[in-house]
Design an enzyme around this catalytic site. Sequence first.
Site, PDB file in Angstrom:
ATOM      1  CB  CYS B 231      -0.961   0.006   1.224  1.00 60.62           C
ATOM      2  SG  CYS B 231      -2.114  -1.361   1.059  1.00 60.62           S
ATOM      3  CB  CYS B 399      13.478   7.846  -5.375  1.00 60.37           C
ATOM      4  SG  CYS B 399      14.343   6.578  -4.328  1.00 60.37           S
TER       5      CYS B 399
END
Lengths: 111, 444
Positions: B231, B399
Amino acid sequence: MAPQQQQEVEVVVQQQQQQQQGERGAAAVSLRVLLFAGARELAGTAEGVLTGVPARTDVDHLLRRVTEAFSLGAMSGAFILALNHDYVMPGDQVRVRDGDELAVIPPLSGG
Amino acid sequence: MSLESKSIFQMEKEIADLRELLRSKEQELRVLKECEGSKTHLSVEKLSKDDIERFSRQIIIPSIGVKGQQLMKGASVLIVGAGGLGCPAAQYLTGSGIGHIGLVDYDEVDRSNLHRQLLHSQENIGVSKVSSAAEALRRLNSNVRISEHSLQLDSSNALNIVQQYDVVIDATDNVATRYLLNDACVISGKPLVSGSALRLEGQLTVYNHHQGPCYRCIFPKPPPPETVTNCGDGGVLGAVPGVIGVLQALEAIKIVLGWTGVLSGQLLLFSGEQSTFRNIRLRAKNPSCDVCGDHPLITKLIDYEQFCGAKATDKESGLSLLKQEQRVSPETLHRSFICKNEGIVIDVRDSEEFNMCALPNSINIPLKKLEEVTTIQKIKEILDSRKKNEENFPVYVLCRRGNDSQRAVLKLEQSLGNENVAVCDLEGGLHAWARAIDSSFPIY
């Protein structure tokens, strides 16, 4: 009759023959493929069509075809197939008809 | 710090201390009540005045009745995972009057949980999920016994915990714990209500119930770790695990009541996008299943992280693919890129994440596009316009957490080999940036 027209007629006749054979379960059919969870991500689509599937076939063939057509190699062996809402097992012989639904279902693990 | 912010800080601390005190007093009170209860030998199955008033709306359903409510009062359900699935499941089970509920989770409440894990409140950020959920459940029904297992379920403790309950709910978020729970339930003979959710999709089924198949009968081989999305990386719309978690509570109640319509041998696929439920009929139990078959190979719990090749959490651990000289700290990046305007910054997150928050003047090129010829061409054009004749022109790659950026550096070093550039990644990603340089930058 011009050669091209003749060819077209032959194709139509062939298709008709295939359809008739399909009803008896011998020719090739198209399956509607639904892709779930990670399979959808790998394939980049939620739905597709698998053409030229023999009307009498086995699940291993379906697995091979679907893996190839939807680039599912990375998760090979880690998803199940359901034909018209019924789980089908590798090794099973199945009969498919045009428009049958083949679902590709890997497990979801999030929560 | 201003006078106002000092007193705000002071007051927040006082409130937090009071909460802690309240929690320990409540715990003391519970222990006292339990002692009192065991002395008077209250029959657990007998319905009290409170029970009848509270549960009348479900008792009057003919198929439940007083008998059904008594069964629920005498039943125990273990919920593994107090997150997006576990919260709604626990809420409905507590509401329905299941007498004993066990909660397992090792984690603490994080701000990014709150959109879907609705038992936790923002005051409880940083508190253990199990005690946060237990607190909310006790407010809902203080008669229910809630057992708190604030730990990471593993092969050493799973059987001992699972054996104390009648039904187990798998509300976890990772593959390794799913296999662990399956095997523990097969070995202990407990039904397992398994739910999962990601993005807008959910799955639900009941394993190991009345000779039905187990998880391994259906999925004997764990998925390759690189094909598993959690998730945190894939995202999830809160109402989707909400739907599945509530259905898990319903299946657990049906098992307790001994009903026949339990979702065993069937897999329910929920699409939040299409609002459809698809019911797939699964295979029967596999006689040659490794754990529940006629001649099982697995008779005690194994090492599930090794079996799955993945950690038993949904948190990605730190990769180390690069040499130290290929990595820069947030401080170095700040000095070079922000202060001196040196080099370029390529942010390799997906565009949705980049649109949420990004460094000024950074360029978004998602990792999966880095191999496309047109992408490399675009980067080369940017370099041509920026670097002039500089040697070792810095190309900084970043990132979220500093894993994908390392993968990206390896790819870029190949494709930009002749460009006279120095490709480095930001160690620890934007999380590290937020901690070291800019505390106003969101950590998600």
